[in-house]
Scaffold this motif. Structure first.
Motif, PDB file in Angstrom:
ATOM      1  N   GLU A 146     -39.524 -11.723  27.073  1.00  0.00           N
ATOM      2  CA  GLU A 146     -40.783 -11.030  26.793  1.00  0.00           C
ATOM      3  C   GLU A 146     -41.224 -10.114  27.946  1.00  0.00           C
ATOM      4  N   TYR A 147     -40.664 -10.298  29.125  1.00  0.00           N
ATOM      5  CA  TYR A 147     -41.024  -9.479  30.280  1.00  0.00           C
ATOM      6  C   TYR A 147     -40.233  -8.178  30.345  1.00  0.00           C
ATOM      7  N   VAL A 148     -39.101  -8.125  29.664  1.00  0.00           N
ATOM      8  CA  VAL A 148     -38.104  -7.080  29.948  1.00  0.00           C
ATOM      9  C   VAL A 148     -38.075  -6.025  28.845  1.00  0.00           C
ATOM     10  N   LYS A 149     -38.392  -4.797  29.233  1.00  0.00           N
ATOM     11  CA  LYS A 149     -38.348  -3.667  28.301  1.00  0.00           C
ATOM     12  C   LYS A 149     -36.928  -3.129  28.171  1.00  0.00           C
ATOM     13  N   ALA A 150     -36.185  -3.133  29.274  1.00  0.00           N
ATOM     14  CA  ALA A 150     -34.818  -2.608  29.269  1.00  0.00           C
ATOM     15  C   ALA A 150     -34.072  -3.126  30.492  1.00  0.00           C
ATOM     16  N   LEU A 151     -32.735  -3.061  30.408  1.00  0.00           N
ATOM     17  CA  LEU A 151     -31.858  -3.516  31.484  1.00  0.00           C
ATOM     18  C   LEU A 151     -30.939  -2.375  31.922  1.00  0.00           C
ATOM     19  N   VAL A 152     -30.641  -2.358  33.208  1.00  0.00           N
ATOM     20  CA  VAL A 152     -29.633  -1.442  33.747  1.00  0.00           C
ATOM     21  C   VAL A 152     -28.734  -2.274  34.654  1.00  0.00           C
ATOM     22  N   ILE A 153     -27.439  -2.299  34.360  1.00  0.00           N
ATOM     23  CA  ILE A 153     -26.523  -3.071  35.197  1.00  0.00           C
ATOM     24  C   ILE A 153     -25.382  -2.175  35.679  1.00  0.00           C
ATOM     25  N   THR A 154     -24.979  -2.400  36.917  1.00  0.00           N
ATOM     26  CA  THR A 154     -23.873  -1.643  37.505  1.00  0.00           C
ATOM     27  C   THR A 154     -23.064  -2.574  38.399  1.00  0.00           C
ATOM     28  N   GLY A 155     -21.766  -2.678  38.128  1.00  0.00           N
ATOM     29  CA  GLY A 155     -20.918  -3.583  38.891  1.00  0.00           C
ATOM     30  C   GLY A 155     -21.415  -5.023  38.846  1.00  0.00           C
TER      31      GLY A 155
END
Length: 254
Positions: free
Chosen positions: A106-115
């Motif tokens: 519920e806290y997270v609008k979007a994710l960005v992951i790298t490596g």
């Protein structure tokens, strides 16, 4: 580091800009300065960029694991009164972001992951750094990048100091074991947040097939490649990284 570290209660963090919050999560041996270009770019693009200093070497040994770091992140986000955050994580930071999203979607609008870790763990390559062997550690640090010159003396010295500090070395090993225990393969298909995966085509720590597996398992993900790039795309190709992420955020209306 270009930006001043703030200290409030038990938290140390960088905070620049205003707008939609991007909470940046650094890796195991990655300093907050690794994200200077990201911070500079997105704080001028209408985002509030916040980088908490994770308690990697200060938590009790029993709590030195991915789950505890995710709990620490929740405490920090609650302390800052943040909602609808975009989480951006490199390496261990990506893993912590993924685990936090599993526990508190519920806290997270979007994710960005790298490596990111979470599916495949080989952060030390073919051998763990030998204490006291500067040349060996220099080579390991250079192997993180496609261009070994990115591994400045400052970066090598920091890694060298870490593996020659018994307290830090024990915690580094504990975190590596924790990353293996907290494999996310079964959880990812249930995580529906928009996810931007940015990966170096020449990453030898978390190879390209790891990015493809993340893309296959995360139902609402987009995968972008950066050529001639190793494990820390935001450091090695900051302009390309920022352009990819900026275009993706615009497309997602985030």
């Amino acid at each position: 580091m270009k930006f001043k570290l703030k200290k409030e209660k038990e938290f140390n963090f960088i905070e620049v800009g205003s707008g939609t919050p991007i909470v940046v999560l650094h890796g195991l041996m990655g300093g907050l300065s690794n994200f200077d270009d990201v911070t500079n770019y997105f704080s001028e693009k209408g985002y509030q960029v916040i980088i908490p200093e994770l308690p990697i070497y200060s938590m009790s040994l029993l709590k030195t694991n991915v789950k505890s770091f995710a709990s620490y992140l929740k405490d920090f986000i609650d302390f800052k009164g943040l909602t609808n955050v975009i989480l951006l994580g490199n390496s261990l930071g990506g893993h912590i972001g993924l685990y936090f999203t599993k526990m508190h979607p519920e806290y997270v609008k979007a994710l960005v992951i790298t490596g990111s870790s979470g599916l495949y763990e080989s952060a030390m390559g073919s051998g763990y750094p030998k204490r006291g062997d500067y040349d060996f550690i220099k080579k390991k640090a250079e192997d993180v990048f496609y261009d070994p010159k990115v591994a400045t003396k400052e970066i090598v010295d920091e890694v060298y100091d870490t593996v020659n500090d018994r307290n830090k070395l024990i915690r580094t090993l504990a975190i590596a074991k924790s990353a293996i225990r907290h494999n996310m393969a079964k959880d990812l298909p249930n995580m529906n947040q928009p996810t931007c995966i940015i990966w170096g085509k020449n990453d030898t720590v978390t190879p390209p097939n790891v990015a493809e597996e993340f893309h296959d398992l995360l139902p609402n993900s987009d995968l972008f490649w950066i050529d001639k790039c190793g494990h820390a795309a935001m450091m090695e190709h900051p302009n390309k990284f920022n352009k990819i992420l900026d275009d993706w955020l615009t497309e997602q209306k985030l």
